[in-house]
Design a protein around this motif. Sequence first.
Motif, short mmCIF file in Angstrom:
data_model
loop_
_atom_site.label_atom_id
_atom_site.label_comp_id
_atom_site.label_asym_id
_atom_site.label_seq_id
_atom_site.Cartn_x
_atom_site.Cartn_y
_atom_site.Cartn_z
N GLY A 47 0.83 -1.19 0.00
CA GLY A 47 0.00 0.00 0.00
C GLY A 47 0.86 1.24 0.00
N THR A 48 0.22 2.36 0.31
CA THR A 48 0.93 3.64 0.36
C THR A 48 0.60 4.36 1.65
OG1 THR A 48 -0.85 4.76 -0.81
CG2 THR A 48 0.99 3.96 -2.14
N ALA A 49 1.50 5.26 2.04
CA ALA A 49 1.27 6.15 3.16
C ALA A 49 1.33 7.57 2.62
CB ALA A 49 2.33 5.94 4.24
N PRO A 94 3.09 11.91 -0.59
CA PRO A 94 3.64 10.66 -0.07
C PRO A 94 4.43 10.88 1.22
CG PRO A 94 4.84 11.36 -2.03
CD PRO A 94 3.68 12.30 -1.87
N VAL A 95 4.35 9.94 2.12
CA VAL A 95 5.13 9.98 3.35
C VAL A 95 6.33 9.06 3.14
CG1 VAL A 95 5.13 9.56 5.83
CG2 VAL A 95 3.05 10.40 4.71
N ARG A 96 7.50 9.66 3.02
CA ARG A 96 8.74 8.92 2.73
C ARG A 96 9.40 8.43 4.01
NH1 ARG A 96 8.17 13.35 -0.35
NH2 ARG A 96 8.32 13.10 -2.62
N TYR A 120 -3.16 -9.43 11.32
CA TYR A 120 -2.19 -8.47 11.84
C TYR A 120 -2.83 -7.10 12.04
CZ TYR A 120 1.21 -11.86 10.14
OH TYR A 120 1.92 -13.01 9.91
N GLU A 121 -2.34 -6.39 13.05
CA GLU A 121 -2.64 -4.96 13.19
C GLU A 121 -1.42 -4.24 12.64
OE1 GLU A 121 -4.50 -2.83 16.76
OE2 GLU A 121 -2.34 -2.47 16.94
N ILE A 122 -1.67 -3.31 11.71
CA ILE A 122 -0.57 -2.62 11.02
C ILE A 122 -0.71 -1.12 11.26
CG2 ILE A 122 0.55 -2.21 8.79
CD1 ILE A 122 -0.58 -4.91 7.89
N VAL A 123 0.41 -0.46 11.52
CA VAL A 123 0.44 0.98 11.74
C VAL A 123 1.65 1.55 11.01
CG1 VAL A 123 1.75 0.87 13.90
CG2 VAL A 123 0.22 2.79 13.49
N VAL A 124 1.53 2.80 10.56
CA VAL A 124 2.64 3.52 9.91
C VAL A 124 3.03 4.66 10.83
CG1 VAL A 124 3.35 4.86 7.90
CG2 VAL A 124 1.84 2.89 7.61
N PHE A 126 -2.61 4.05 4.00
CA PHE A 126 -2.67 4.79 5.24
C PHE A 126 -2.61 6.29 4.96
CE2 PHE A 126 -1.11 0.67 6.40
CZ PHE A 126 -1.70 0.41 7.61
N THR A 127 -3.37 7.05 5.74
CA THR A 127 -3.31 8.50 5.68
C THR A 127 -2.86 8.98 7.06
OG1 THR A 127 -5.12 8.58 4.09
CG2 THR A 127 -4.59 10.62 5.26
N LEU A 128 -1.75 9.68 7.09
CA LEU A 128 -1.24 10.19 8.36
C LEU A 128 -1.70 11.63 8.53
CD1 LEU A 128 0.74 7.80 7.56
CD2 LEU A 128 2.28 8.88 9.16
#
Length: 132
Positions: free
Chosen positions: A52-54, A61-63, A101-105, A129-131
């Motif tokens: 996916g993407t953040a 984009p979150v690099r 799984y629980e996934i977090v960025v 994910f959207t931060l």
Amino acid sequence: MSRTRLGVLALLIAAPLLIGASLLAFGGDYPVSDDGPPPPPPRTDSMGTVTGTATTAAGEPVREASVQVRPLDEPAPAIPEIGVLTGDAGRYEWRLPPGRYEIVVRTDERDSAPQTATVTAGQTTRLDFTLP
């Protein structure tokens, strides 16, 4: 030390590394001889992929954000890496054993809301994910 000796030393160090890398890249775990039994059938993929993407709320984009997982199943499967990082486009990809799984960025400044993913062998699960 002479240049000739340095060249020979460099070759002795580099040759095994290059041979090992080529075996990995070109399927070195399968027999290549014609005089033996046929090779075994290809292995089925026992891992699944989460990708996916953040991005920020503005869509940027979150690099180099840290993607982390927490197994929700008991017994917890062995996770092959501690975490993965997003690339320049905010994209990540992680091969994981089947399970929930629980996934977090995470970045230094902010965390995404956690999301749950079910990973299935041979399948790809997409989580964006959207931060804040």
